[in-house]
Motif scaffolding. Structure first.
Motif, PDB file in Angstrom:
ATOM      1  N   UNK A 174       0.839  -1.200   0.000  1.00  0.00           N
ATOM      2  CA  UNK A 174       0.000   0.000   0.000  1.00  0.00           C
ATOM      3  C   UNK A 174       0.868   1.242   0.000  1.00  0.00           C
ATOM      4  N   UNK A 175       0.238   2.399  -0.267  1.00  0.00           N
ATOM      5  CA  UNK A 175       0.949   3.669  -0.339  1.00  0.00           C
ATOM      6  C   UNK A 175       0.168   4.739   0.410  1.00  0.00           C
ATOM      7  N   UNK A 176       0.817   5.544   1.267  1.00  0.00           N
ATOM      8  CA  UNK A 176       0.142   6.696   1.863  1.00  0.00           C
ATOM      9  C   UNK A 176      -0.051   7.770   0.792  1.00  0.00           C
ATOM     10  N   UNK A 177      -1.257   8.369   0.738  1.00  0.00           N
ATOM     11  CA  UNK A 177      -1.597   9.233  -0.391  1.00  0.00           C
ATOM     12  C   UNK A 177      -1.776  10.706  -0.015  1.00  0.00           C
ATOM     13  N   UNK A 178      -2.802  11.031   0.753  1.00  0.00           N
ATOM     14  CA  UNK A 178      -3.136  12.422   1.051  1.00  0.00           C
ATOM     15  C   UNK A 178      -4.079  12.458   2.248  1.00  0.00           C
ATOM     16  N   UNK A 179      -4.254  13.659   2.816  1.00  0.00           N
ATOM     17  CA  UNK A 179      -5.200  13.831   3.917  1.00  0.00           C
ATOM     18  C   UNK A 179      -6.599  14.072   3.365  1.00  0.00           C
ATOM     19  N   UNK A 180      -7.540  13.342   3.893  1.00  0.00           N
ATOM     20  CA  UNK A 180      -8.945  13.509   3.517  1.00  0.00           C
ATOM     21  C   UNK A 180      -9.644  14.297   4.628  1.00  0.00           C
ATOM     22  N   UNK A 181     -10.329  15.373   4.260  1.00  0.00           N
ATOM     23  CA  UNK A 181     -11.000  16.224   5.244  1.00  0.00           C
ATOM     24  C   UNK A 181     -12.519  16.127   5.145  1.00  0.00           C
ATOM     25  N   UNK A 182     -13.009  15.067   4.535  1.00  0.00           N
ATOM     26  CA  UNK A 182     -14.455  14.919   4.427  1.00  0.00           C
ATOM     27  C   UNK A 182     -15.053  14.606   5.800  1.00  0.00           C
ATOM     28  N   UNK A 183     -16.330  14.801   5.910  1.00  0.00           N
ATOM     29  CA  UNK A 183     -17.030  14.658   7.183  1.00  0.00           C
ATOM     30  C   UNK A 183     -17.275  13.177   7.480  1.00  0.00           C
ATOM     31  N   UNK A 184     -16.209  12.464   7.810  1.00  0.00           N
ATOM     32  CA  UNK A 184     -16.288  11.025   8.055  1.00  0.00           C
ATOM     33  C   UNK A 184     -16.509  10.778   9.539  1.00  0.00           C
ATOM     34  N   UNK A 185     -17.722  10.366   9.894  1.00  0.00           N
ATOM     35  CA  UNK A 185     -18.106  10.254  11.300  1.00  0.00           C
ATOM     36  C   UNK A 185     -18.395   8.822  11.731  1.00  0.00           C
ATOM     37  N   UNK A 186     -18.166   7.861  10.845  1.00  0.00           N
ATOM     38  CA  UNK A 186     -18.373   6.456  11.177  1.00  0.00           C
ATOM     39  C   UNK A 186     -17.160   5.650  10.732  1.00  0.00           C
ATOM     40  N   UNK A 187     -16.677   4.802  11.624  1.00  0.00           N
ATOM     41  CA  UNK A 187     -15.587   3.880  11.291  1.00  0.00           C
ATOM     42  C   UNK A 187     -16.104   2.465  11.473  1.00  0.00           C
ATOM     43  N   UNK A 188     -16.043   1.673  10.417  1.00  0.00           N
ATOM     44  CA  UNK A 188     -16.534   0.301  10.472  1.00  0.00           C
ATOM     45  C   UNK A 188     -15.352  -0.659  10.606  1.00  0.00           C
ATOM     46  N   UNK A 189     -15.391  -1.434  11.676  1.00  0.00           N
ATOM     47  CA  UNK A 189     -14.314  -2.370  11.985  1.00  0.00           C
ATOM     48  C   UNK A 189     -14.947  -3.689  12.417  1.00  0.00           C
ATOM     49  N   UNK A 190     -14.549  -4.773  11.790  1.00  0.00           N
ATOM     50  CA  UNK A 190     -15.116  -6.092  12.056  1.00  0.00           C
ATOM     51  C   UNK A 190     -16.639  -6.084  11.890  1.00  0.00           C
TER      52      UNK A 190
END
Length: 565
Positions: A174-190
């Motif tokens: 994988x490669x680190x790309x850029x900072x995302x500043x969108x309104x991301x308020x949910x993280x889905x894990x498992x």
């Protein structure tokens, strides 16, 4: 103890970099832009800022694992220190280190002090990149790139690692790309949707791209308000990357829980998978209703749920707040029916805990009424104009002798009541000074709470050698047994309690809310689902929570069982 005192009490800062007096840490400053620095613009260190030998550096910074930790595991925790917000690095490092103890012992120190070959003494590495452009030693970058041991890297400066590699994408997929500043308020894990506080959005979420799906995979994704997804956690080969600081603006259903699980995979890759639960009956003092206590004990015994009881040995209402202006002072041994009820609870599977001496401070509101069960005992607090409880400072008398005096008085009250002194302590409202926590550690085998910590206590990772800054306090809750920086074994409590009405800007909390938080905690391997309950509430609420946790496959055990690891 109420939920309001167990979680964040003051309002969250309005800016990502604003200092806060609440129990929740802010996030680092926003990066200067979405684009990552180019290779030519990077600043790295060829040697540590302060060159010392590995032995001299690590000796005061080594910490013991909690009971049950894997004795063959030893984790290195590194953090940033430079810039105006460098103080956050120590706090983040402490939070990570506390969690690591569930799986292993660890060493904590600034990343800039890393020396070549140091990683060879450890079984895994965790780095928290909270300062954009922290000048990381080339020795650290080279050792990370060369190792096959598990590495967890959080937030900033992953671009320094990728620039140092001859073929980062080829090595990790994988490669680190850029900072995302969108309104991301949910993280889905498992498969579980966890919350992400809106205040974290300005700091960005560093996006990765998968180059080789055979080498890399996305472990968790963040979803924004327009339906887009961002890689929140990515794993390639032995490197796991989280695109933000998961220790800022945390809450009971937060993406912090995903980070907790990922940390455990570094600290102890052979972590057990157990499903245990704890219930604690709260604020039982000499004024308690014996019939309510017996009813709770009978129910929990009937459903095979061992439990704990937090006992306040001395009830004080110095101004007669609840007694028409007539002061009340009542010791446990002066309430024989309550003592009989406590002994009955013990016979039904109850373990008695000490919940302070009076669970209040002096004859002044701190911050509510000066009455036992309502107020702080070891810390000062007030309610501000916006109706938030604000943590102020340790009490004026704070000292080891003062704190020990209160503990000793409480133990004497238990003895006079014909009860053995508890071996586990629950600090009132989960708040005390660094001095007090050391006293608790010396007088008890464990605490049963959420920790309160202060910046400055752990300079260069050596906790106890600095001066705590109580204007920069922060709390941490645990989903499993840990040994924190005060060397205390900490039995977890993370689900809170039933609150029927809103107060101090904390919303009501019903059994469904507690069970929702429990579902979020299922993402954690070897989690302990732990809540507390006030016996004066309708027992139906207790029944709903206990039955709900048992239906999820969790088995209630005594606190002493969890305390053993």
């Amino acid at each position: 103890m109420s939920l309001a005192s167990a979680t964040q009490l003051t309002p969250a800062p309005t800016a990502a970099v604003q200092s806060t007096g609440s129990r929740t840490l802010p996030a680092p400053p926003p990066p200067p832009g979405a684009a990552l620095p180019t290779k030519d613009s990077l600043t790295v260190l060829s040697t540590p800022t302060t060159f010392v030998t590995s032995a001299l550096l690590l000796a005061p910074n080594q910490y013991t694992g909690a009971p049950g930790a894997n004795p063959n595991q030893n984790t290195l925790v590194l953090y940033d220190t430079s810039g105006q917000w460098g103080w956050l690095g120590e706090a983040y490092g402490v939070m990570a280190g506390n969690l690591v103890t569930h799986g292993s012992k660890y060493t904590l120190h600034p990343a800039v002090n890393y020396v070549a070959g140091e990683l060879g003494s450890y079984t895994g590495l965790i780095y928290i990149g909270s300062t954009y452009g922290e000048p990381l030693p080339t020795a650290l970058l080279d050792d990370v790139l060369a190792t096959t041991k598990p590495v967890l890297w959080m937030n900033d400066n992953i671009w320094q690692l990728s620039a140092r590699a001859s073929n980062f994408a080829g090595q990790y997929g994988f490669t680190p790309m850029f900072f995302d500043f969108s309104n991301a308020l949910t993280v889905t894990y498992k498969g579980i949707a966890l919350q992400r506080n809106a205040l974290t959005v300005p700091t960005g979420l560093l996006q990765t791209a998968i180059n080789d799906p055979t080498k890399a995979q996305v472990l968790a994704t963040a979803t924004n308000d327009v339906g887009g997804t961002i890689n929140w956690a990515t794993r390639g080969a032995n490197l796991t990357y989280i695109g933000e600081i998961p220790f800022s603006y945390t809450g009971p259903n937060d993406r912090y829980l995903a980070a907790v699980d990922l940390i455990s995979k570094v600290s102890n890759p052979t972590m057990l998978s157990r499903k245990r639960a704890l219930v604690r009956i709260e604020d039982v003092g000499p004024d308690a209703d014996p019939a309510e206590l017996r009813a709770v004990a009978d129910y929990l015994y009937s459903v095979h749920a061992p439990f704990s009881v937090t006992v306040i040995p001395y009830y004080v209402d110095p101004n007669g707040y609840y007694n028409n202006g007539i002061p009340v002072f009542q010791h446990l041994y002066q309430s024989p029916n309550v003592v009989k009820a406590l002994k009955y609870m013990q016979s039904r599977g109850g373990t008695l805990l000490m919940h302070g001496y009076t669970h209040q401070y002096s004859n002044i509101a701190n911050p509510y009424s000066a009455v036992s069960g309502d107020d702080f005992e070891f810390f000062r607090a007030h309610i501000n104009s916006s109706n938030y409880v604000v943590f102020d400072t340790p009490v004026a008398e704070d000292s080891m002798s003062w704190a020990l005096g209160r503990i000793t008085s409480g133990q004497q009250d238990f003895a006079k009541a014909g009860l053995s002194a508890p071996t586990i302590f629950v600090p009132p409202h989960y708040a005390a000074s660094a001095i007090d926590y050391q006293v608790f550690q010396s007088a008890f085998t464990a605490r049963y709470d959420r920790g309160l910590y202060a910046s400055g206590w752990c300079p260069n990772g050596a906790c106890g050698t600095g001066t705590p800054d109580y204007t920069r306090i922060y709390g941490e809750f645990y989903p499993y047994l840990v040994r924190d920086i005060y060397n205390s074994v900490v039995v977890p409590e993370q689900l809170g309690n039933v609150e029927l009405v809103e107060f101090n800007n904390n919303p009501p909390r019903f059994p469904a809310d507690i069970l929702f938080s429990a579902k979020c905690n299922t993402v954690i391997q070897d989690s302990v689902q732990s809540f507390f309950f006030h016996p004066y509430l309708n027992i139906s609420y207790l029944k709903q929570i206990v039955a709900g946790l048992q239906a999820m496959g969790y088995t209630f055990v005594p606190a002493n069982t969890v305390k053993q690891g």
